[in-house]
Design a protein around this motif. Structure first.
Motif, mmCIF file in Angstrom:
data_model
loop_
_atom_site.group_PDB
_atom_site.id
_atom_site.type_symbol
_atom_site.label_atom_id
_atom_site.label_comp_id
_atom_site.label_asym_id
_atom_site.label_seq_id
_atom_site.Cartn_x
_atom_site.Cartn_y
_atom_site.Cartn_z
ATOM 1 N N LEU A 80 1.407 -1.562 0.034
ATOM 2 C CA LEU A 80 -0.377 0.130 0.144
ATOM 3 C C LEU A 80 0.763 1.373 -0.053
ATOM 4 O O LEU A 80 0.766 2.062 -0.921
ATOM 5 C CB LEU A 80 -1.155 -0.185 1.507
ATOM 6 N N ARG A 83 2.115 1.566 -3.674
ATOM 7 C CA ARG A 83 0.966 2.377 -3.726
ATOM 8 C C ARG A 83 0.868 3.560 -4.100
ATOM 9 O O ARG A 83 0.916 3.991 -5.376
ATOM 10 C CB ARG A 83 -0.642 1.514 -4.269
ATOM 11 N N GLU A 84 1.094 4.072 -2.211
ATOM 12 C CA GLU A 84 0.227 5.765 -2.181
ATOM 13 C C GLU A 84 1.469 6.315 -2.666
ATOM 14 O O GLU A 84 1.702 8.026 -3.080
ATOM 15 C CB GLU A 84 0.129 5.658 -0.884
ATOM 16 N N TYR A 135 -3.815 1.895 -7.615
ATOM 17 C CA TYR A 135 -4.276 0.526 -6.787
ATOM 18 C C TYR A 135 -5.022 -0.802 -7.326
ATOM 19 O O TYR A 135 -5.207 -1.112 -6.129
ATOM 20 C CB TYR A 135 -5.736 1.425 -6.176
ATOM 21 N N TYR A 231 -9.770 4.706 -1.927
ATOM 22 C CA TYR A 231 -9.637 3.391 -2.278
ATOM 23 C C TYR A 231 -8.652 3.149 -0.554
ATOM 24 O O TYR A 231 -9.014 1.337 -1.083
ATOM 25 C CB TYR A 231 -8.976 3.512 -2.982
ATOM 26 N N THR A 235 -9.475 -0.828 -0.001
ATOM 27 C CA THR A 235 -8.673 -1.774 -0.354
ATOM 28 C C THR A 235 -8.627 -2.615 0.463
ATOM 29 O O THR A 235 -8.616 -3.468 1.309
ATOM 30 C CB THR A 235 -6.926 -1.512 -0.415
#
Length: 242
Positions: A80, A83-84, A135, A231, A235
Motif C-alpha cells: 500500500l 502504491r500511495e 491501487y 481507495y 482496499t
C-alpha cells in the motif's frame, strides 16, 4: 515504518476524512454557495453550454472508451505504501499540469477561459483512471469506471448530494450492480456550482492567469484526497481494530 503500521495510519486518516465529509460545510462555504448561485445567473449561456457538453462527453468517454487509459507502470506486488507513493507522484505531475493549463487559459480571457473546462475535466479523469490502476483495480470494467465517476461526483458535490454519494462509495461492493447509468445533468450542475466562482474570476484577463493556476491546483488536490481515502477504505479491512 512497517507496512502494518503504515496501513493502520492510512486507515485512521481515511476514517477521519469520512467524519470530515459527513460534516456540514462551514458558514463561509455556505455563503460562498449562495454567491455562486447569484453569479450563475450572470454567466453567459455559452459558458454554461460548454460545461454541460464537456461533462456529458466526459461521462460518455469514461464509460465507453479507452480515452483515459494509457500505459503506466504498475507492479502487482506493490505494498500500500508503494502504491500511495506512486499516486502522490502522479498527483504532483497532474497538479503541475493543471496549474500550467489554468494559468495559460486564464491569461487569455473569456474565450481561452471557456476552453479550460474540457481540458481540466480531461486532466481530472486521466488522474482518476491512473489512481484506480495503481491501487490494483481493473478500470476497463464498467463497474470500476462507474466507481471513478462517483469519486468525481463526491469530490465536487454540495452537502446534500455529498452525503448520498459518500454512502454509495463506502458500500460500493454492495451497490455497484445497481449503478448502470449516471445522471449527467445533476452531475454537471453540482460540478458547475462547485467551480463557478473561481472559474468566473479566471475569465478576467490578466487576473485570470493567477486564479486559473491556483484554482486548478486546488481542484486536483481535492480530487487526490478524495480518491486516496476512498481507495484506502475500499482496499483495507474497515473492521480492523486500531
Amino acid at each position: 515504518m512497517s507496512e502494518r503500521t503504515y496501513e493502520d495510519n492510512a486507515l485512521r486518516e481515511a476514517r477521519r476524512w469520512v467524519k470530515q465529509m459527513e460534516k456540514r460545510s462551514s458558514l463561509l462555504q455556505r455563503t460562498s454557495k449562495r454567491m455562486q448561485t447569484a453569479v450563475n445567473e450572470k454567466i453567459p449561456d455559452r459558458v454554461h453550454a460548454v460545461v454541460t457538453d464537456s461533462i456529458k462527453r466526459m461521462i460518455e468517454l469514461s464509460l465507453t472508451s479507452s480515452h483515459y487509459i494509457y500505459p503506466i507502470e504498475v507492479d502487482p506486488s506493490w505494498s500500500l505504501k508503494e502504491r500511495e507513493e506512486a499516486v502522490q507522484e502522479r498527483l504532483t505531475q497532474y497538479k503541475r499540469t493543471a496549474a500550467l493549463e489554468g494559468a495559460g487559459t486564464g491569461a487569455g480571457g473569456i474565450f481561452l477561459g471557456m476552453a479550460d473546462f474540457p481540458l481540466l475535466l480531461s486532466i481530472k479523469m486521466k488522474f482518476l483512471f491512473d489512481v484506480g490502476r495503481i491501487y490494483g483495480y481493473d478500470v476497463r470494467k464498467y463497474e470500476e469506471r462507474m466507481y471513478l465517476l462517483h469519486l468525481f461526483i463526491l469530490a465536487f458535490s454540495s452537502d446534500e448530494k455529498r452525503q448520498n454519494v459518500l454512502k454509495t462509495v463506502l458500500n460500493w461492493e454492495e451497490n455497484k450492480q445497481g449503478w448502470r447509468e449516471v445522471d449527467w445533468k445533476t452531475l454537471q450542475l453540482e460540478y458547475r456550482d462547485s467551480i463557478d466562482f473561481a472559474k468566473v474570476l479566471q475569465l478576467i484577463p490578466g487576473f485570470g492567469a493567477i486564479v486559473g493556476a491556483v484554482a486548478n491546483f486546488r481542484f486536483l488536490e481535492k480530487l487526490g484526497e478524495t480518491a486516496t481515502n476512498a481507495y484506502r477504505l475500499r482496499t483495507l479491512d474497515r473492521e480492523k481494530p486500531l
